[in-house]
Design a protein around this motif. Structure first.
Motif, PDB file in Angstrom:
ATOM      1  N   ALA A 126      67.105  26.895  39.703  1.00 28.07           N
ATOM      2  CA  ALA A 126      68.479  26.943  40.216  1.00 28.07           C
ATOM      3  C   ALA A 126      69.041  28.333  39.996  1.00 28.07           C
ATOM      4  O   ALA A 126      68.467  29.158  39.270  1.00 28.07           O
ATOM      5  N   ASN A 127      70.177  28.612  40.627  1.00 27.12           N
ATOM      6  CA  ASN A 127      70.885  29.858  40.360  1.00 27.12           C
ATOM      7  C   ASN A 127      71.429  29.835  38.937  1.00 27.12           C
ATOM      8  O   ASN A 127      71.888  28.788  38.454  1.00 27.12           O
ATOM      9  N   GLU A 128      71.373  30.965  38.266  1.00 24.72           N
ATOM     10  CA  GLU A 128      71.818  31.041  36.869  1.00 24.72           C
ATOM     11  C   GLU A 128      73.261  30.611  36.702  1.00 24.72           C
ATOM     12  O   GLU A 128      73.629  30.000  35.685  1.00 24.72           O
ATOM     13  N   ASP A 129      74.099  30.901  37.702  1.00 26.89           N
ATOM     14  CA  ASP A 129      75.523  30.579  37.554  1.00 26.89           C
ATOM     15  C   ASP A 129      75.814  29.083  37.610  1.00 26.89           C
ATOM     16  O   ASP A 129      76.955  28.656  37.371  1.00 26.89           O
ATOM     17  N   LYS A 130      74.791  28.272  37.900  1.00 26.14           N
ATOM     18  CA  LYS A 130      74.986  26.821  37.888  1.00 26.14           C
ATOM     19  C   LYS A 130      75.116  26.288  36.458  1.00 26.14           C
ATOM     20  O   LYS A 130      75.669  25.204  36.241  1.00 26.14           O
ATOM     21  N   GLY A 131      74.561  27.021  35.506  1.00 32.85           N
ATOM     22  CA  GLY A 131      74.684  26.604  34.116  1.00 32.85           C
ATOM     23  C   GLY A 131      73.682  25.566  33.660  1.00 32.85           C
ATOM     24  O   GLY A 131      73.808  25.034  32.556  1.00 32.85           O
ATOM     25  N   TYR A 132      72.659  25.287  34.487  1.00 33.18           N
ATOM     26  CA  TYR A 132      71.633  24.327  34.075  1.00 33.18           C
ATOM     27  C   TYR A 132      70.636  25.025  33.146  1.00 33.18           C
ATOM     28  O   TYR A 132      70.343  26.209  33.301  1.00 33.18           O
ATOM     29  N   SER A 133      70.091  24.288  32.181  1.00 33.93           N
ATOM     30  CA  SER A 133      69.040  24.837  31.332  1.00 33.93           C
ATOM     31  C   SER A 133      67.770  23.987  31.387  1.00 33.93           C
ATOM     32  O   SER A 133      66.671  24.504  31.257  1.00 33.93           O
ATOM     33  N   HIS A 134      67.903  22.679  31.585  1.00 32.29           N
ATOM     34  CA  HIS A 134      66.773  21.743  31.651  1.00 32.29           C
ATOM     35  C   HIS A 134      66.889  20.946  32.940  1.00 32.29           C
ATOM     36  O   HIS A 134      68.007  20.723  33.445  1.00 32.29           O
ATOM     37  N   TRP A 135      65.751  20.501  33.479  1.00 31.55           N
ATOM     38  CA  TRP A 135      65.818  19.752  34.728  1.00 31.55           C
ATOM     39  C   TRP A 135      66.626  18.473  34.598  1.00 31.55           C
ATOM     40  O   TRP A 135      67.222  17.996  35.577  1.00 31.55           O
ATOM     41  N   GLU A 136      66.722  17.921  33.399  1.00 35.69           N
ATOM     42  CA  GLU A 136      67.506  16.703  33.222  1.00 35.69           C
ATOM     43  C   GLU A 136      69.009  16.971  33.351  1.00 35.69           C
ATOM     44  O   GLU A 136      69.786  16.033  33.529  1.00 35.69           O
ATOM     45  N   ASP A 137      69.406  18.250  33.272  1.00 34.56           N
ATOM     46  CA  ASP A 137      70.811  18.596  33.487  1.00 34.56           C
ATOM     47  C   ASP A 137      71.249  18.341  34.918  1.00 34.56           C
ATOM     48  O   ASP A 137      72.450  18.326  35.219  1.00 34.56           O
ATOM     49  N   LEU A 138      70.270  18.137  35.799  1.00 28.64           N
ATOM     50  CA  LEU A 138      70.583  17.885  37.207  1.00 28.64           C
ATOM     51  C   LEU A 138      71.092  16.461  37.436  1.00 28.64           C
ATOM     52  O   LEU A 138      71.570  16.145  38.532  1.00 28.64           O
ATOM     53  N   LYS A 139      71.003  15.627  36.406  1.00 27.42           N
ATOM     54  CA  LYS A 139      71.450  14.238  36.551  1.00 27.42           C
ATOM     55  C   LYS A 139      72.969  14.165  36.522  1.00 27.42           C
ATOM     56  O   LYS A 139      73.593  13.648  35.590  1.00 27.42           O
ATOM     57  N   GLN A 140      73.570  14.724  37.563  1.00 23.80           N
ATOM     58  CA  GLN A 140      75.019  14.752  37.686  1.00 23.80           C
ATOM     59  C   GLN A 140      75.429  14.171  39.025  1.00 23.80           C
ATOM     60  O   GLN A 140      74.758  14.392  40.042  1.00 23.80           O
ATOM     61  N   GLU A 141      76.515  13.466  39.041  1.00 21.45           N
ATOM     62  CA  GLU A 141      76.988  12.834  40.272  1.00 21.45           C
ATOM     63  C   GLU A 141      77.288  13.894  41.327  1.00 21.45           C
ATOM     64  O   GLU A 141      77.950  14.896  41.055  1.00 21.45           O
ATOM     65  N   GLY A 142      76.762  13.671  42.513  1.00 18.82           N
ATOM     66  CA  GLY A 142      77.019  14.575  43.623  1.00 18.82           C
ATOM     67  C   GLY A 142      76.070  15.753  43.717  1.00 18.82           C
ATOM     68  O   GLY A 142      76.163  16.550  44.662  1.00 18.82           O
ATOM     69  N   ALA A 143      75.149  15.900  42.778  1.00 21.50           N
ATOM     70  CA  ALA A 143      74.215  17.028  42.804  1.00 21.50           C
ATOM     71  C   ALA A 143      73.211  16.865  43.945  1.00 21.50           C
ATOM     72  O   ALA A 143      72.835  15.750  44.309  1.00 21.50           O
ATOM     73  N   THR A 144      72.796  17.981  44.507  1.00 24.09           N
ATOM     74  CA  THR A 144      71.806  17.971  45.585  1.00 24.09           C
ATOM     75  C   THR A 144      70.598  18.806  45.166  1.00 24.09           C
ATOM     76  O   THR A 144      70.724  19.761  44.402  1.00 24.09           O
ATOM     77  N   ILE A 145      69.445  18.436  45.689  1.00 18.67           N
ATOM     78  CA  ILE A 145      68.208  19.119  45.317  1.00 18.67           C
ATOM     79  C   ILE A 145      67.351  19.307  46.557  1.00 18.67           C
ATOM     80  O   ILE A 145      67.351  18.462  47.458  1.00 18.67           O
ATOM     81  N   GLY A 146      66.655  20.438  46.620  1.00 15.20           N
ATOM     82  CA  GLY A 146      65.820  20.740  47.775  1.00 15.20           C
ATOM     83  C   GLY A 146      64.357  20.809  47.408  1.00 15.20           C
ATOM     84  O   GLY A 146      63.997  21.167  46.281  1.00 15.20           O
ATOM     85  N   ALA A 147      63.493  20.498  48.373  1.00 19.40           N
ATOM     86  CA  ALA A 147      62.042  20.548  48.163  1.00 19.40           C
ATOM     87  C   ALA A 147      61.358  20.691  49.515  1.00 19.40           C
ATOM     88  O   ALA A 147      61.932  20.347  50.553  1.00 19.40           O
ATOM     89  N   PRO A 148      60.133  21.235  49.539  1.00 20.46           N
ATOM     90  CA  PRO A 148      59.393  21.309  50.800  1.00 20.46           C
ATOM     91  C   PRO A 148      59.184  19.928  51.408  1.00 20.46           C
ATOM     92  O   PRO A 148      58.952  18.949  50.699  1.00 20.46           O
ATOM     93  N   GLU A 149      59.252  19.873  52.721  1.00 21.60           N
ATOM     94  CA  GLU A 149      59.137  18.601  53.432  1.00 21.60           C
ATOM     95  C   GLU A 149      57.791  17.933  53.176  1.00 21.60           C
ATOM     96  O   GLU A 149      56.747  18.582  53.185  1.00 21.60           O
ATOM     97  N   ALA A 150      57.839  16.623  52.934  1.00 21.45           N
ATOM     98  CA  ALA A 150      56.645  15.788  52.754  1.00 21.45           C
ATOM     99  C   ALA A 150      55.753  16.267  51.623  1.00 21.45           C
ATOM    100  O   ALA A 150      54.545  16.079  51.652  1.00 21.45           O
ATOM    101  N   SER A 151      56.339  16.874  50.604  1.00 21.48           N
ATOM    102  CA  SER A 151      55.564  17.403  49.481  1.00 21.48           C
ATOM    103  C   SER A 151      55.586  16.447  48.298  1.00 21.48           C
ATOM    104  O   SER A 151      56.448  15.565  48.199  1.00 21.48           O
ATOM    105  N   THR A 152      54.624  16.623  47.389  1.00 23.84           N
ATOM    106  CA  THR A 152      54.637  15.846  46.152  1.00 23.84           C
ATOM    107  C   THR A 152      55.756  16.311  45.231  1.00 23.84           C
ATOM    108  O   THR A 152      56.131  15.603  44.312  1.00 23.84           O
ATOM    109  N   TYR A 153      56.294  17.519  45.493  1.00 23.07           N
ATOM    110  CA  TYR A 153      57.467  17.981  44.750  1.00 23.07           C
ATOM    111  C   TYR A 153      58.637  17.022  45.010  1.00 23.07           C
ATOM    112  O   TYR A 153      59.336  16.596  44.089  1.00 23.07           O
ATOM    113  N   ALA A 154      58.832  16.719  46.295  1.00 26.60           N
ATOM    114  CA  ALA A 154      59.914  15.806  46.670  1.00 26.60           C
ATOM    115  C   ALA A 154      59.678  14.421  46.081  1.00 26.60           C
ATOM    116  O   ALA A 154      60.611  13.759  45.616  1.00 26.60           O
ATOM    117  N   ALA A 155      58.414  13.978  46.083  1.00 23.09           N
ATOM    118  CA  ALA A 155      58.091  12.662  45.530  1.00 23.09           C
ATOM    119  C   ALA A 155      58.382  12.613  44.036  1.00 23.09           C
ATOM    120  O   ALA A 155      58.915  11.622  43.519  1.00 23.09           O
TER     121      ALA A 155
END
Length: 262
Positions: A126-155
């Motif tokens: 993520a961008n540094e200014d988001k203030g995240y340090s661990h991937w579990e910090d993304l567990k926030q209401e309204g957060a969005t995440i991107g990944a390559p289409e049809a990838s195991t990353y998305a899965a």
């Protein structure tokens, strides 16, 4: 009765013989035409990409280049988007896929995968200014995440972060990185090796702590290409024990040295 008992064995021999003949077809075709046709990604550094000199380069490219040379045939690289790799193989345009493809159970219903060439870790960034340090910090209401289409990353993100809004992008990690940088999504998902290739272009990125999942990466061929599969497995083991594969991984995957050269 003896004849009846013999029929299953005879049928087995007929089926086995037919399968053995069919399984050798791809390898025979390669040797007869003198060309190994390999489907690779259009843009996927450090696995496969076009460098500053306009030359095809990358880890997978160098592996199959060495493979073709050791086979005594020419190498024909075919560029495809991620979505076009499997159709190109199954249609017979290519003999194998050389990409950072995870041998998932669903893909294995269509393809034969080699034993793992190496393993990678799926991570978030993520961008540094988001203030995240661990991937579990993304567990926030309204957060969005991107990944390559049809990838195991998305899965992996769907499993670990099921409540987030997922946006999938054609164009692999490059398109995902652009989406993160522009703020269209709060974070992106990639693998530990691929994202390193983008950190210089996006100094504002921060790789978040923790691993969502560890995955094997393999090459693939068609279900009827058993001889070619066995050859590739043998080649992976041979180059692993000789140290050649380790040298390639250290250069292309475990460091950024290749960026200065390409």
């Amino acid at each position: 009765m003896r004849l009846l008992r013999a029929l299953p064995a005879m049928a087995f021999l007929v089926v086995f013989g037919t399968a053995a003949t069919a399984s050798a077809t791809t390898m025979e075709d390669i040797m007869e035409r003198g060309t190994l046709r390999v489907a690779v990604q259009t843009q996927g550094p450090p696995i496969s990409f076009v460098d500053a000199n306009g030359e095809r380069a990358g880890l997978a490219v160098e592996i199959v280049r060495n493979m073709a040379e050791d086979m005594g045939v020419e190498l024909e690289l075919q560029d495809y988007s991620w979505q076009g790799l499997i159709p190109a193989l199954l249609s017979g345009k290519a003999d194998l896929i050389a990409a950072d493809m995870t041998p998932t159970p669903k893909r294995a219903t269509q393809l034969l995968f080699t034993e793992p060439i190496f393993f990678t870790e799926i991570i978030a960034f993520a961008n540094e200014d988001k203030g995240y340090s661990h991937w579990e910090d993304l567990k926030q209401e309204g957060a969005t995440i991107g990944a390559p289409e049809a990838s195991t990353y998305a899965a992996a993100a769907d499993i670990k972060l099921p409540d987030l809004t997922m946006k999938e992008y054609q164009g692999g990690t490059a398109a995902t990185a652009q989406a993160v940088s522009s703020g269209r999504v709060d974070a992106g998902i990639s693998d530990s090796g691929t994202i390193k290739a983008f950190l210089e272009d996006y100094p504002e990125f921060e790789v978040l702590e923790g691993t969502l999942r560890k995955e094997p990466l393999s090459f693939a061929t068609r279900p009827d290409s058993v001889h070619l599969l066995m050859f590739m497995d043998n080649y992976i083991r041979f180059t692993e024990h000789s140290g050649q594969l380790g040298e390639l991984l250290d250069y292309w995957w475990n460091s950024q040295d290749w960026e200065e050269d390409h």
